[in-house]
Scaffold this motif. Structure first.
Motif, mmCIF file in Angstrom:
data_model
loop_
_atom_site.group_PDB
_atom_site.id
_atom_site.type_symbol
_atom_site.label_atom_id
_atom_site.label_comp_id
_atom_site.label_asym_id
_atom_site.label_seq_id
_atom_site.Cartn_x
_atom_site.Cartn_y
_atom_site.Cartn_z
ATOM 1 N N TYR A 177 0.833 -1.216 0.000
ATOM 2 C CA TYR A 177 0.000 0.000 0.000
ATOM 3 C C TYR A 177 0.863 1.260 0.000
ATOM 4 O O TYR A 177 0.735 2.106 -0.869
ATOM 5 N N GLN A 213 -8.971 3.311 3.135
ATOM 6 C CA GLN A 213 -8.498 3.473 1.764
ATOM 7 C C GLN A 213 -8.573 2.159 0.994
ATOM 8 O O GLN A 213 -8.928 2.138 -0.189
ATOM 9 N N ALA A 220 -3.746 1.652 -3.258
ATOM 10 C CA ALA A 220 -5.150 1.793 -3.651
ATOM 11 C C ALA A 220 -5.262 2.306 -5.080
ATOM 12 O O ALA A 220 -6.103 1.838 -5.874
ATOM 13 N N GLU A 221 -4.413 3.273 -5.444
ATOM 14 C CA GLU A 221 -4.446 3.816 -6.806
ATOM 15 C C GLU A 221 -4.010 2.764 -7.822
ATOM 16 O O GLU A 221 -4.601 2.640 -8.907
ATOM 17 N N MET A 276 2.392 6.394 -6.926
ATOM 18 C CA MET A 276 1.054 5.808 -6.785
ATOM 19 C C MET A 276 1.033 4.906 -5.549
ATOM 20 O O MET A 276 1.879 4.037 -5.389
ATOM 21 N N ASN A 277 0.045 5.107 -4.671
ATOM 22 C CA ASN A 277 -0.078 4.185 -3.544
ATOM 23 C C ASN A 277 -0.826 2.932 -3.981
ATOM 24 O O ASN A 277 -1.325 2.835 -5.117
ATOM 25 N N ALA A 307 -10.873 1.193 -2.360
ATOM 26 C CA ALA A 307 -10.292 0.739 -3.616
ATOM 27 C C ALA A 307 -10.930 -0.555 -4.114
ATOM 28 O O ALA A 307 -11.263 -0.684 -5.303
ATOM 29 N N ARG A 347 -6.925 0.250 -8.346
ATOM 30 C CA ARG A 347 -7.996 0.736 -9.222
ATOM 31 C C ARG A 347 -7.576 0.688 -10.690
ATOM 32 O O ARG A 347 -8.360 0.289 -11.561
ATOM 33 N N ALA A 348 -6.317 1.087 -10.986
ATOM 34 C CA ALA A 348 -5.832 1.045 -12.372
ATOM 35 C C ALA A 348 -5.723 -0.390 -12.869
ATOM 36 O O ALA A 348 -6.048 -0.694 -14.027
#
Length: 681
Positions: free
Chosen positions: A608, A642, A616-617, A613-614, A646, A620-621
């Motif tokens: 995480y 978070q 969660a990001e 980019m963490n 996600a 999502r990607a």
């Protein structure tokens, strides 16, 4: 030589015991020879001895610090600073923060008068300066409020001289403020009232109680006015008498009406009293508003301080989790493969210590409020019974430990780890209160609550920790649970112990109660809601060392590891390969997404807390590229909100540190779930 060594040792002792910061440097480059603990606390525990000032403090470049040192060395003249601002990096990796310093740079010369070094001495006056600013602001607010009042007001010292008068006071006299402060009010009393007013004033002041005077005074316009003044004593921080504060009302109209209409005397007196009460109430409201604002500001500062402590604690725990993950994994592999019994025993002992470290980081995360604590019915007596050995080792032989556990207590709603932490904190506090030894008694019981400001009505479990120590006075009891409040000597306590216990109790829906008397000891009662016993399936405990490691059922499955920590990433890849999986590594979110585009793995292990980019990001990607791709978060933090945002409320999380068995179980479970979904589809 022995005498010189003795002098050096004595000098070092003086350095260490000095209340302010001290440092000794030599040569034109200002190489540190000696610093005291206060100096190290100021600059952040740096390695200074043998380093030049410019090497030790690169962040001070451009702040005139080095030029001052150079000036003293070159000219042989001492330099003094008062509340001099200096931006210091007080912790590794932290941003520089401004501190205000009082200091003296004194040149050191040899027998020929040549400068050979510099002695620096001073103190950090940042907090003192801030307190002075706050005091000035408070005084300015009082002045603004007083100047807004429509009646004369004044403050006197013990010598009866005015230290402050408001605008209405100045306007009544018709002179300047400076003249009004030094004005002798006795000179404007009507001759018929002078002796009585002075006598009543002296008598009123002698009582150290509020008193009232009425008389005629000549105003700046030359007219006589009936004035009714009210004075009351002022008290200093230590309860000492420091003067009086007074307010005056012009009652000329009332007196004139009284003279003309004696029959309306009662009515006039009532109106004067009502007017006085209204003005006093208005002043009280203003003072109350000022007090409310000060309390709100203090509450905000306290909240910010605790938030900062929580963030610091959470960050430390996160870093330790990253360190513990490869340590535990490596020790587990060594323990499982070692053929030498002694080596196997050493590895298992080290592994158990690492597990205790993991438990400690979990408690730190709970304290920082980053991690949600696990509330569940807990067998309170069992928790205390299992802590006996830990308590004996922690408390020492000088204190006897007694337990009185009520068998009817059964279960309380709390987090078992936090309950252990709370009991241990209370036990340590009790031990510290008994420096000469004594008895620590831990007892349990049940109680019912029907009406309480902090607690909901219902049944509660009470854990009491009692000592036979020094006890506490009422003023200390009143502040005992305040964060950072401590009566222990410097370095002997953080002041967070009882505050943390109180926080644990409140999170479980309970509270704490403190009873103490000087000389008789202290009892702290921790209350938590009573709970029903958990279901039988929930009560089954996992084996001490977790599930055993087996060969992966999905041998050959491809796993993509995305983690910015090189050691953790390498450990995960090696562990996956030893379990029979294929492993591909990526050092950040962008490179991980690039791997996804080149070829889809069967599962992603995703950290995480990463730069850029963490986790969660990245998740999502990744789901946009591969909607059905299983993702398991691997984290040393506990960013529950978070993560759920996600991937939803059922997001799989493998929390650092973890065992190989937990890693295998998490990977296998997600791959198996995906295969089952594909089969049913």
């Amino acid at each position: 030589m022995a005498g010189k060594a003795l002098d050096t040792e004595r000098l070092q002792q003086l350095f260490d015991q000095a209340p302010g910061f001290m440092a000794l440097s030599k040569g034109p480059d200002h190489v540190f020879e000696m610093v005291n603990p206060s100096y190290l606390r100021l600059v952040g525990e740096r390695d200074l001895i043998g380093r030049t000032a410019r090497e030790a403090f690169p962040e001070l470049e451009g702040q005139q610090f080095f030029s001052l040192l150079d000036h003293v060395y070159q000219t042989g003249k001492a330099v003094t600073g008062r509340a001099r601002p200096l931006r210091l990096r007080r912790h590794a990796g932290a941003e520089p923060e401004e501190r205000l310093l009082d200091f003296v740079f004194q040149p050191i010369t040899d027998a020929k008068g040549k400068v050979t070094g510099i002695f620096a001495q001073g103190s950090d006056v940042t907090e003192l300066h801030q307190a002075e600013l706050a005091l000035r602001e408070s005084e300015e607010r009082f002045r603004l409020i007083a100047d807004s009042a429509p009646v004369p007001m004044w403050v006197t010292r013990l010598d009866r001289k005015r230290s402050f008068v408001n605008r209405a006071y100045v306007e009544f006299l018709g002179i300047t403020y400076e003249e009004a402060v030094d004005f002798d009010w006795r000179s404007i009393i009507h001759p018929d009232d002078a002796d009585r007013i002075v006598s009543e004033s002296i008598a009123g002041e002698a009582t150290l109680k509020p008193f009232v005077l009425e008389g005629r005074y000549r105003a700046g316009d030359g007219e006589w006015h009936w004035i009714r003044s009210e004075s009351q004593p002022r008290w200093g921080p230590g309860g000492e008498h420091i003067g009086f504060i007074g307010v005056a009302h012009d009652i000329t109209a009332s007196k004139e009406a009284e003279r003309k209409l004696r029959e309306m005397n009662d009515t006039l007196e009532r109106r004067v009293a009502e007017r006085t009460a209204d003005l006093t109430a208005a002043l009280d409201r203003l003072q109350a508003e000022v007090s409310d604002r000060l309390r709100a500001e203090e509450a905000l500062r306290q909240a910010q301080k605790m938030e900062a402590v929580g963030q610091l604690t959470g960050g430390i725990a996160h870093d330790f989790n990253n360190l513990l993950t490869p340590i535990m994994g490596g020790l587990e592999i060594i323990a499982s493969r070692a053929t030498d019994e002694r080596m196997k025993r050493i590895a298992e002992t080290a592994l158990e210590s690492a597990r205790r470290g993991a438990k400690l980081t979990g408690q730190l995360l709970a304290f920082s409020r980053i991690q949600r604590i696990s509330m569940a019915p807990v067998a309170v007596n069992e928790v205390i019974a299992n802590m006996q050995e830990l308590l004996r080792h922690t408390i020492g032989r000088n204190v006897a430990i007694e337990t009185r556990l009520d068998p009817e207590v059964r279960h309380g709603m709390c987090d078992p780890n936090q309950l252990e932490n709370a009991i241990l904190n209370l036990a340590i506090n009790g031990r510290d209160a008994m420096p000469e030894g004594g008895t620590l008694t831990i007892s349990t019981g049940r109680m019912s609550v029907s009406s309480d400001a902090e607690l909901e009505p219902g049944d509660y479990i009470c854990v009491s920790v009692a000592d036979t120590g020094e006890g506490m006075p009422p003023d200390v009891i009143a502040r005992a649970i305040e964060p950072f409040f401590s009566t222990k000597p410097l370095g002997k306590g953080t002041g967070l112990g009882l505050a943390q216990v109180y926080g644990i109790a409140r999170q479980s829906g309970g509270t704490i109660r403190i009873e103490s008397e000087l000389g008789t000891g202290t009892v702290v009662r921790l209350l938590m809601p009573a709970a029903a016993a958990p279901e039988a399936a929930e009560r089954q405990e996992k084996p001490e060392n977790g599930p055993s490691v087996t060969v992966a059922a999905s041998r050959g499955a491809k796993v993509l590891v995305i983690d910015d920590d090189t050691d953790v990433r390498a450990f995960l890849a090696d562990s996956l390969q030893s379990l029979g999986y294929g492993a591909t590594e990526a050092e950040d979110g962008e490179s991980g997404l690039a791997e996804l585009e080149r070829g889809p793995p069967d599962l992603v292990l995703l950290d995480y807390a990463m730069p850029g980019m963490n986790g969660a990001e990245v998740a999502r990607a990744a789901r946009k590229l591969r909607p059905d791709l299983p993702i398991v978060f691997v984290t040393g933090y506990a960013e529950t909100d978070q993560l759920e945002a996600a991937l939803g409320p059922d997001v799989p999380v493998l929390r650092k540190p973890f065992t190989l068995a937990q890693l295998a179980a998490a990977v296998e479970e997600q791959i198996a779930a995906r295969k089952a979904h594909e089969t049913t589809s």
